[in-house]
Design an enzyme around this catalytic site. Structure first.
Site, PDB file in Angstrom:
ATOM      1  CB  ALA A   1      -0.904  -0.018   1.222  1.00 38.29           C
TER       2      ALA A   1
ATOM      3  CE  LYS B   1      10.211   1.343  -4.070  1.00 36.72           C
ATOM      4  NZ  LYS B   1      10.416   2.341  -5.135  1.00 36.72           N
TER       5      LYS B   1
ATOM      6  CE  LYS C   1       7.624   2.487 -16.146  1.00 30.15           C
ATOM      7  NZ  LYS C   1       6.649   2.288 -15.082  1.00 30.15           N
TER       8      LYS C   1
ATOM      9  CG  ASN D   1      12.747   2.214 -15.181  1.00 28.53           C
ATOM     10  OD1 ASN D   1      12.502   3.411 -15.079  1.00 28.53           O
ATOM     11  ND2 ASN D   1      11.811   1.302 -15.042  1.00 28.53           N
TER      12      ASN D   1
ATOM     13  CG  ASN E   1      15.341   4.455 -12.144  1.00 27.94           C
ATOM     14  OD1 ASN E   1      14.931   4.925 -11.099  1.00 27.94           O
ATOM     15  ND2 ASN E   1      14.545   4.105 -13.115  1.00 27.94           N
TER      16      ASN E   1
ATOM     17  CB  SER F   1      11.551   5.100  -8.699  1.00 25.78           C
ATOM     18  OG  SER F   1      12.292   4.219  -9.501  1.00 25.78           O
TER      19      SER F   1
ATOM     20  CD  GLU G   1      11.725  -1.310  -7.819  1.00 26.41           C
ATOM     21  OE1 GLU G   1      11.599  -0.221  -8.427  1.00 26.41           O
ATOM     22  OE2 GLU G   1      10.847  -2.174  -7.813  1.00 26.41           O
TER      23      GLU G   1
HETATM   24  P1  NAD Z   1       6.526   2.052  -2.316  1.00 26.17           P
HETATM   25  O1  NAD Z   1       7.832   1.814  -1.649  1.00 26.17           O
HETATM   26  O2  NAD Z   1       5.874   3.379  -2.210  1.00 26.17           O
HETATM   27  O3  NAD Z   1       5.467   0.967  -1.794  1.00 26.17           O
HETATM   28  C1  NAD Z   1       5.801  -0.365  -1.542  1.00 26.17           C
HETATM   29  C2  NAD Z   1       5.017  -0.805  -0.300  1.00 26.17           C
HETATM   30  O4  NAD Z   1       5.211  -2.203  -0.113  1.00 26.17           O
HETATM   31  C3  NAD Z   1       5.507  -0.116   0.985  1.00 26.17           C
HETATM   32  O5  NAD Z   1       4.429   0.588   1.595  1.00 26.17           O
HETATM   33  C4  NAD Z   1       5.997  -1.283   1.857  1.00 26.17           C
HETATM   34  O6  NAD Z   1       5.740  -1.111   3.234  1.00 26.17           O
HETATM   35  C5  NAD Z   1       5.185  -2.428   1.284  1.00 26.17           C
HETATM   36  N1  NAD Z   1       5.726  -3.745   1.589  1.00 26.17           N
HETATM   37  C6  NAD Z   1       7.032  -4.152   1.590  1.00 26.17           C
HETATM   38  N2  NAD Z   1       7.116  -5.449   1.958  1.00 26.17           N
HETATM   39  C7  NAD Z   1       5.846  -5.863   2.184  1.00 26.17           C
HETATM   40  C8  NAD Z   1       5.277  -7.104   2.598  1.00 26.17           C
HETATM   41  N3  NAD Z   1       6.036  -8.178   2.886  1.00 26.17           N
HETATM   42  N4  NAD Z   1       3.929  -7.196   2.728  1.00 26.17           N
HETATM   43  C9  NAD Z   1       3.154  -6.110   2.478  1.00 26.17           C
HETATM   44  N5  NAD Z   1       3.634  -4.902   2.082  1.00 26.17           N
HETATM   45  C10 NAD Z   1       4.967  -4.791   1.946  1.00 26.17           C
HETATM   46  O7  NAD Z   1       6.715   1.623  -3.848  1.00 26.17           O
HETATM   47  P2  NAD Z   1       5.972   2.202  -5.141  1.00 26.17           P
HETATM   48  O8  NAD Z   1       6.608   3.469  -5.557  1.00 26.17           O
HETATM   49  O9  NAD Z   1       4.486   2.149  -4.928  1.00 26.17           O
HETATM   50  O10 NAD Z   1       6.422   1.116  -6.223  1.00 26.17           O
HETATM   51  C11 NAD Z   1       5.869  -0.186  -6.277  1.00 26.17           C
HETATM   52  C12 NAD Z   1       6.325  -0.815  -7.594  1.00 26.17           C
HETATM   53  O11 NAD Z   1       5.753  -0.067  -8.678  1.00 26.17           O
HETATM   54  C13 NAD Z   1       7.843  -0.775  -7.824  1.00 26.17           C
HETATM   55  O12 NAD Z   1       8.249  -1.898  -8.563  1.00 26.17           O
HETATM   56  C14 NAD Z   1       8.042   0.492  -8.654  1.00 26.17           C
HETATM   57  O13 NAD Z   1       9.224   0.481  -9.436  1.00 26.17           O
HETATM   58  C15 NAD Z   1       6.791   0.439  -9.511  1.00 26.17           C
HETATM   59  N6  NAD Z   1       6.363   1.729 -10.053  1.00 26.17           N
HETATM   60  C16 NAD Z   1       6.403   2.844  -9.270  1.00 26.17           C
HETATM   61  C17 NAD Z   1       5.965   4.054  -9.797  1.00 26.17           C
HETATM   62  C18 NAD Z   1       5.923   5.307  -8.953  1.00 26.17           C
HETATM   63  O14 NAD Z   1       5.706   6.391  -9.522  1.00 26.17           O
HETATM   64  N7  NAD Z   1       6.068   5.238  -7.642  1.00 26.17           N
HETATM   65  C19 NAD Z   1       5.524   4.117 -11.131  1.00 26.17           C
HETATM   66  C20 NAD Z   1       5.483   2.939 -11.886  1.00 26.17           C
HETATM   67  C21 NAD Z   1       5.904   1.755 -11.326  1.00 26.17           C
END
Ligand code: NAD
Length: 305
Positions: free
Chosen positions: A8, A76, A185, A189, A193, A256, A268
């Site tokens: 979340a 992640k 993508k 990245n 990145n 990111s 990552e």
């Molecule tokens: P984030 O770090 O904001 O969220 C990840 C969440 O996962 C954290 O809240 C963390 O507490 C939770 N988590 C970790 N281990 C866990 C577990 N065992 N059980 C439950 N929850 C757990 O990451 P994000 O930015 O939302 O990115 C998520 C993915 O989407 C990544 O692969 C990222 O590269 C990709 N992504 C991100 C964006 C962006 O703009 N943020 C855009 C496109 C893709």
């Protein structure tokens, strides 16, 4: 549809903000303060300066979200396998699992827990960031592209229909095309990145002297490896594509990985440039500059106090 979102964070909450309009959505995360804030006050989502409040369910106990029709994995990429292992109760016999994560290898991690035919992979240009417990910014974006890991398109079609119902533009492609999009993508990245994180700069500065030469070297290695795996990519197309992308970004844009380093979180990198190094090795394609940046990023991670 009963939807559980595993992770979340920024993307999980942003997506929940749309899906909760028409589905039964539960956010699952280990960050208790954030989950408590959502349950107490709702989930605040800022978009272009305006704030809205939505009320998805949120929990740290996966038993509250078990047997979903759809699980969306938004941890992640380095956390995918462990998160699915710890939250396997979310998965029923027919549960579809969707990954829109970045990086290479999420499909293989998910396949350890989910039958291939129930896995949907995809990519999006949507973006988000966490502003605090229970509070995220929706940074916008236009598309979500998804497709099955196997041949059967029905799960992806059903998921896309569920997304569109709530205002998320979602298109479905076959697995060959979706694989190309994920690599596409990944390559961009890999170009941007790590460099932006290492130099602590905003993303468009990668167009500057020396930096554009650096991203071109990383692109060269990533495209070479992709081609060795049969992807029909041209280096010159990626140089042009990345240049256009960087020119389109505002000076507020940060990769990111820059954000992860800034917040002293593990990056990552092993699923980005690190994946290029590993896959290149398997095909005898060297990627020494990618390997160099992987070491530098890990060295930065080791400096976190
Ligand atoms: P984030 O770090 O904001 O969220 C990840 C969440 O996962 C954290 O809240 C963390 O507490 C939770 N988590 C970790 N281990 C866990 C577990 N065992 N059980 C439950 N929850 C757990 O990451 P994000 O930015 O939302 O990115 C998520 C993915 O989407 C990544 O692969 C990222 O590269 C990709 N992504 C991100 C964006 C962006 O703009 N943020 C855009 C496109 C893709």
């Amino acid at each position: 549809m009963k939807i559980s979102i595993l992770g979340a964070g920024a993307m999980g909450c942003m997506t929940a903000g749309f899906l909760v309009k028409c589905h039964d959505v539960t956010l699952v995360d280990i960050w208790k303060e954030h989950i408590d804030a959502i349950n107490k006050n709702g989930l605040r989502i800022r978009f272009q300066g305006e704030e809205t409040l939505v009320y998805p369910k949120a929990t740290i106990d996966p038993n509250d979200a078990k047997d979903a029709d759809l699980v969306i994995v938004f941890v992640k990429s380095i956390q995918t396998a462990l998160a699915l292992e710890k939250n396997s109760v979310l998965l029923g016999a027919g549960t579809l699992v969707l990954s829109l994560q970045n990086g290479y290898g999420n499909d293989q991690d998910i396949m350890k827990f989910v039958p291939r035919n129930n896995i949907i992979m995809g990519t999006t240009d949507r973006a988000a960031s966490v502003l605090g417990p229970g509070f995220v910014n929706n940074s916008g974006g236009r598309y979500i592209h998804i497709g099955p890991l196997g041949e059967d398109m029905s799960g992806a079609e059903k998921t896309a229909a569920a997304f569109r119902e709530c205002g998320l533009d979602t298109d479905v492609y076959d697995n060959r095309r979706v694989t190309e999009m994920i690599w596409d993508k990944l390559i961009i990245n890999c170009a941007n990145n790590a460099l932006a994180a290492l130099l602590d700069i905003n993303t468009p500065r990668l167009l500057e002297e020396h930096l554009s030469d650096s991203f071109k070297i990383l692109l060269h290695e990533a495209v070479n490896v992709a081609r060795a795996y049969g992807l029909p990519f041209e280096e010159s197309v990626y140089v042009e594509k990345n240049t256009v992308l960087l020119k389109s970004l505002s000076k507020e844009a940060r990769t990111s990985m820059w954000q992860d380093v800034n917040k002293k979180r593990r990056t990552e990198i092993d699923r980005m440039n690190g994946a290029i190094v590993r896959m290149g090795r398997e095909k005898g394609i060297p990627a020494p500059c990618s390997e160099f940046v992987v070491h530098l990023i890990h060295a930065m991670e080791n400096k976190y106090v």
